[in-house]
Design an enzyme around this catalytic site. Sequence first.
Site, PDB file in Angstrom:
ATOM      1  N   ARG A  64      30.979 -13.317 -33.379  1.00  0.00           N
ATOM      2  CA  ARG A  64      31.755 -13.525 -32.067  1.00  0.00           C
ATOM      3  C   ARG A  64      31.859 -12.290 -31.202  1.00  0.00           C
ATOM      4  O   ARG A  64      31.822 -12.218 -29.938  1.00  0.00           O
ATOM      5  CB  ARG A  64      33.066 -13.877 -32.456  1.00  0.00           C
ATOM      6  CG  ARG A  64      33.940 -14.504 -31.404  1.00  0.00           C
ATOM      7  CD  ARG A  64      35.132 -14.787 -31.619  1.00  0.00           C
ATOM      8  NE  ARG A  64      36.135 -13.816 -32.144  1.00  0.00           N
ATOM      9  CZ  ARG A  64      36.895 -13.737 -33.407  1.00  0.00           C
ATOM     10  NH1 ARG A  64      37.074 -14.809 -34.035  1.00  0.00           N
ATOM     11  NH2 ARG A  64      37.431 -12.580 -33.678  1.00  0.00           N
ATOM     12  N   TYR A 117      36.311 -19.739  -4.495  1.00  0.00           N
ATOM     13  CA  TYR A 117      35.595 -20.992  -5.116  1.00  0.00           C
ATOM     14  C   TYR A 117      36.913 -21.816  -5.575  1.00  0.00           C
ATOM     15  O   TYR A 117      37.915 -21.408  -6.295  1.00  0.00           O
ATOM     16  CB  TYR A 117      35.214 -20.322  -6.317  1.00  0.00           C
ATOM     17  CG  TYR A 117      34.416 -21.514  -7.299  1.00  0.00           C
ATOM     18  CD1 TYR A 117      33.390 -22.185  -7.027  1.00  0.00           C
ATOM     19  CD2 TYR A 117      35.144 -21.453  -8.561  1.00  0.00           C
ATOM     20  CE1 TYR A 117      33.003 -22.992  -7.944  1.00  0.00           C
ATOM     21  CE2 TYR A 117      34.560 -22.396  -9.374  1.00  0.00           C
ATOM     22  CZ  TYR A 117      33.438 -23.310  -9.069  1.00  0.00           C
ATOM     23  OH  TYR A 117      32.957 -24.117  -9.832  1.00  0.00           O
ATOM     24  N   ASP A 189      33.874 -11.883  -6.349  1.00  0.00           N
ATOM     25  CA  ASP A 189      33.037 -12.834  -6.705  1.00  0.00           C
ATOM     26  C   ASP A 189      31.565 -12.710  -5.999  1.00  0.00           C
ATOM     27  O   ASP A 189      31.421 -13.043  -5.004  1.00  0.00           O
ATOM     28  CB  ASP A 189      33.561 -14.262  -6.376  1.00  0.00           C
ATOM     29  CG  ASP A 189      32.539 -15.424  -7.255  1.00  0.00           C
ATOM     30  OD1 ASP A 189      31.453 -15.341  -7.398  1.00  0.00           O
ATOM     31  OD2 ASP A 189      33.228 -16.730  -7.646  1.00  0.00           O
ATOM     32  N   LYS A 214      24.226 -19.799 -11.942  1.00  0.00           N
ATOM     33  CA  LYS A 214      23.457 -20.239 -10.665  1.00  0.00           C
ATOM     34  C   LYS A 214      21.858 -19.444 -10.512  1.00  0.00           C
ATOM     35  O   LYS A 214      20.968 -19.907 -11.258  1.00  0.00           O
ATOM     36  CB  LYS A 214      24.380 -19.702  -9.402  1.00  0.00           C
ATOM     37  CG  LYS A 214      25.814 -20.321  -9.498  1.00  0.00           C
ATOM     38  CD  LYS A 214      25.890 -21.814  -9.224  1.00  0.00           C
ATOM     39  CE  LYS A 214      27.182 -22.689  -9.506  1.00  0.00           C
ATOM     40  NZ  LYS A 214      28.324 -21.914  -8.958  1.00  0.00           N
TER      41      LYS A 214
HETATM   42  C1  LIG Z   1      29.535 -22.097  -9.271  1.00  0.00           C
HETATM   43  C2  LIG Z   1      30.699 -20.680  -8.781  1.00  0.00           C
HETATM   44  C3  LIG Z   1      31.510 -20.348  -9.986  1.00  0.00           C
HETATM   45  C4  LIG Z   1      31.605 -21.234 -11.220  1.00  0.00           C
HETATM   46  O1  LIG Z   1      30.563 -21.071 -12.002  1.00  0.00           O
HETATM   47  P1  LIG Z   1      30.310 -22.130 -13.093  1.00  0.00           P
HETATM   48  O2  LIG Z   1      29.465 -21.485 -14.128  1.00  0.00           O
HETATM   49  O3  LIG Z   1      30.010 -23.438 -12.653  1.00  0.00           O
HETATM   50  O4  LIG Z   1      31.835 -22.395 -13.828  1.00  0.00           O
HETATM   51  C5  LIG Z   1      32.229 -19.289  -9.355  1.00  0.00           C
HETATM   52  N1  LIG Z   1      31.825 -18.879  -8.416  1.00  0.00           N
HETATM   53  C6  LIG Z   1      31.001 -19.284  -7.218  1.00  0.00           C
HETATM   54  C7  LIG Z   1      31.049 -18.468  -5.973  1.00  0.00           C
HETATM   55  C8  LIG Z   1      30.496 -20.266  -7.564  1.00  0.00           C
HETATM   56  O5  LIG Z   1      29.644 -21.024  -6.729  1.00  0.00           O
END
Ligand SMILES: *Cc1c(COP(=O)(O)O)cnc(C)c1O
Length: 401
Positions: A64, A117, A189, A214
């Site tokens: 972990r 988000y 972010d 992404k």
């Molecule tokens: C998709 C996204 C997230 C979350 O990511 P996941 O892996 O789908 O939980 C966070 N911030 C932004 C800007 C996003 O587009």
Amino acid sequence: MASFDEFERLFGRAPQAATRLAHLGRRPDEQHGFVNAPVYRGSTVLFPSLEALLAYDQDYTYGRRGTPTTRRLQEAVCALEGGAATYIVPSGYAAITSAMLAFAASGGHVLVTDSVYHPARRFCDRTLARFGVDITYYDPLIGGGIGGLIRPNTRLILTETPGSLTFEMQDIDAIAAAARAHDVFVMTDNTWATPLYFRPLRHGADISIQAGTKYITGHADTLLGFITVNERAAPAMKTLHETLGLCVAPEDCFMALRGLRTLQVRLERHWASGLRVAEWLRGRAEVAQVLHPALPGAPGYDLWRRDFAGASGLFSIVLQPYPQSALAAMLNGLTLFGMGYSWGGYESLIIPFEAQAMRSATHFAAQGPALRLHIGLEDVDDLIADLAAGFDRLNAKAKAG
Ligand SMILES: *Cc1c(COP(=O)(O)O)cnc(C)c1O
């Protein structure tokens, strides 16, 4: 690992991003010469003696807490973001929530961009609020004016640039300068730009989060998040990450390492094709507004040019007023664009959205339906042909009533 120091000594400069992407987080010398980091599956780690077990001070102590696979990925992302440490969590959303938990505190106050988000807003309103954290949403265009919203108990500012769905660019330098004066942590972010095109820590942020789901993994097949921190933010994040027991499967880390190798070539294509489509859309009578910060003349362009080294393939448009039935005719007949959440994979996507329903501090004025597009790696003329036929269906249905 390839020696970037040796490269620098020989050639008088650091290797370029593409070179770094090909070599970061690789140690063939430790893995019998094999190019890629192997997938270490494991919970228990053996200690060679009672003394070693009691001292608990070897590189790996329990699955972990990290394996060679997770460490290689942490190393690579941390180097790209220019941070002190990187933590891996099971999704991008978990990166936001766990980092917020590390810095928010009961009786404290948190500032969150109104363009955040959307699930993060739910986390703030439903979960953080329940633990006695006060939340204020702010106008993403506020810049240094954020100083006026900082209270004595403000702990954290959550920024996102550009904003989800509506793509407002934020002046991270100005926000961070105001925050620093009050000893407040700034989190960004950075999913849209990836650390290749923007490095929040260089602009004064303390925490940069990334949905590895992404562009980093890039193939719509893995969920993963990263939290990269500077020295100042590292102790709180380390404690939270360890005490929450967050860990990620080694296969997913392997996929992220594999995605990193092609990140630059994919992003260059997403950027170029995205801009081509955005320019084409700007010339269409059906389109009232194009929200793409890297498009000259579009909102946020000046900040994008000042701070970012590139753009990804995600942007939005606002249409002229059209009824839902016309929009359905347009979207349902598309042959290449898929409708679905998430983005950052090789494939093109399109979704409608209602921005005003997701904000509380600002007003998003939309003349008609709003759409978010992700431009994938398909041939860009094919994509434009698909959209053009979509507009034909939109107009035909609107006319027919
Ligand atoms: C998709 C996204 C997230 C979350 O990511 P996941 O892996 O789908 O939980 C966070 N911030 C932004 C800007 C996003 O587009």
